[in-house]
Design an enzyme around this catalytic site. Structure first.
Site, PDB file in Angstrom:
ATOM      1  N   HIS A  37     187.523  50.336 -43.740  1.00 33.19           N
ATOM      2  CA  HIS A  37     188.221  49.105 -43.365  1.00 33.19           C
ATOM      3  C   HIS A  37     187.423  48.323 -42.326  1.00 33.19           C
ATOM      4  CE1 HIS A  37     191.795  51.600 -44.682  1.00 33.19           C
ATOM      5  NE2 HIS A  37     191.965  50.505 -45.388  1.00 33.19           N
ATOM      6  N   LYS A 151     185.705  49.851 -53.792  1.00 35.99           N
ATOM      7  CA  LYS A 151     186.189  51.160 -54.236  1.00 35.99           C
ATOM      8  C   LYS A 151     187.357  50.994 -55.212  1.00 35.99           C
ATOM      9  CE  LYS A 151     188.736  53.905 -51.683  1.00 35.99           C
ATOM     10  NZ  LYS A 151     189.874  54.236 -52.599  1.00 35.99           N
ATOM     11  N   LEU A 186     185.062  56.761 -48.596  1.00 35.35           N
ATOM     12  CA  LEU A 186     186.079  56.742 -47.551  1.00 35.35           C
ATOM     13  C   LEU A 186     187.377  56.177 -48.117  1.00 35.35           C
ATOM     14  CD1 LEU A 186     184.191  55.598 -44.320  1.00 35.35           C
ATOM     15  CD2 LEU A 186     184.424  57.869 -45.327  1.00 35.35           C
ATOM     16  N   SER A 188     191.968  56.255 -47.301  1.00 33.70           N
ATOM     17  CA  SER A 188     193.114  56.760 -46.542  1.00 33.70           C
ATOM     18  C   SER A 188     193.646  58.049 -47.157  1.00 33.70           C
ATOM     19  CB  SER A 188     194.224  55.699 -46.508  1.00 33.70           C
ATOM     20  OG  SER A 188     193.773  54.528 -45.863  1.00 33.70           O
TER      21      SER A 188
END
EC number: 6.3.2.1
Length: 283
Positions: A37, A151, A186, A188
């Site tokens: 982010h 992504k 990457l 969450s």
């Protein structure tokens, strides 16, 4: 850094920025922020005078209530990270603020085709929720540019089409995937992994890279390539969910005229559904 939770205050600030002639960038997020982010934020800062980051866990895009319930809410930590990055404004509304009458009867935005294929087929309603909240944020923030991670490849394609179809005067910037040193994208969702699963997780990118190598070597039996990749994932400890090789520009089946392919992989590792993708130039 200004933190705003209501629509009237947001509109007031946006009007002020517009009167000052500022170039505004939007980074839409659901919070639980990580370095990926921050890469979006950095890209936004490089392209605009003012950066607005939205933090909103959008119930409309969750197809399973249990996933919505367990999604991490880390607003304080997120704001601390964004403040260090010198973000100008954080918009962190409540669900009631965005959907005052709930989600069932709320007007929605749907992107035909892209919203129900691939990821959309296995997650009914997900992309309709995404396009609805993103279009609402575009309307509220009126950004000049908006940054999204590559992504979520299908999501980015869907937003680009929505912007083109709806006539939004917004530049959509796709930001390359940020990876850990071992190759894991990457996300969450990586926070759902146990220590042991985290050791296994880079195997997803290894399988993805193996598919890419085969395509670059000229192999074109896509069914066989996909079958072998699924077997490799399962042997590594994943539960292969979906593996697709599509035209990177249309997301349709690869054809003789396709110039680029995108490999889209989704697999379960414990309670985490991990996704990744890679673009391959076709000779």
């Amino acid at each position: 850094m200004l933190i705003i939770e209501t629509l009237p205050l947001l509109r007031q600030q946006i009007r002020r920025l517009r009167m000052e002639g500022k170039r505004v960038a939007l980074v839409p997020t659901m919070g639980n922020l990580h370095d990926g982010h921050m890469k979006l934020v950095d890209e936004a800062k490089a392209r605009a005078d003012v950066v607005v980051v939205s933090i909103f866990v959008n119930p409309m895009q969750f197809d399973r209530p249990e996933d919505l319930a367990r999604y991490p809410r880390t607003l304080q930590e997120d704001c601390e990270k964004l403040n260090k990055r010198k973000v100008d404004l954080v918009f962190a509304p409540s669900v009631k603020e965005i959907y005052p009458n709930g989600t069932e009867t709320h007007t929605y935005v749907d992107v035909p085709g892209l919203s129900t294929m691939l990821e959309g087929a296995s997650r009914p309603g997900h992309f309709r929720g995404v396009s609805t909240i993103v279009s609402k944020l575009f309307n509220l923030v009126q950004p000049d540019i908006a940054c999204f991670g590559e992504k979520d490849f299908q999501q980015l394609a869907l937003i680009r089409k929505m912007v083109a179809d709806m006539g939004f005067d917004i530049e959509i910037v796709g930001v390359p995937i940020m990876r850990a040193k071992d190759g894991l994208a990457l996300s969450s969702r990586n926070g759902y992994l146990t220590a042991e699963q985290r050791k296994i997780a880079p195997g997803l990118y290894k399988v993805l890279s193996s598919i890419a190598d085969k395509l670059q070597a000229g192999e074109r039996d896509l069914d066989e390539i996909i079958a072998i990749a699924g077997q490799e994932l399962n042997e590594k400890g994943f539960r292969a969910d979906d593996i697709q090789i599509r035209d990177a520009d249309t997301l349709l089946e690869v054809s003789e005229t396709s110039k680029r392919a995108v490999i889209l992989v989704a697999a379960w590792l414990g309670d985490a559904r991990l996704i990744d993708n890679k673009i391959v130039e076709l000779a």
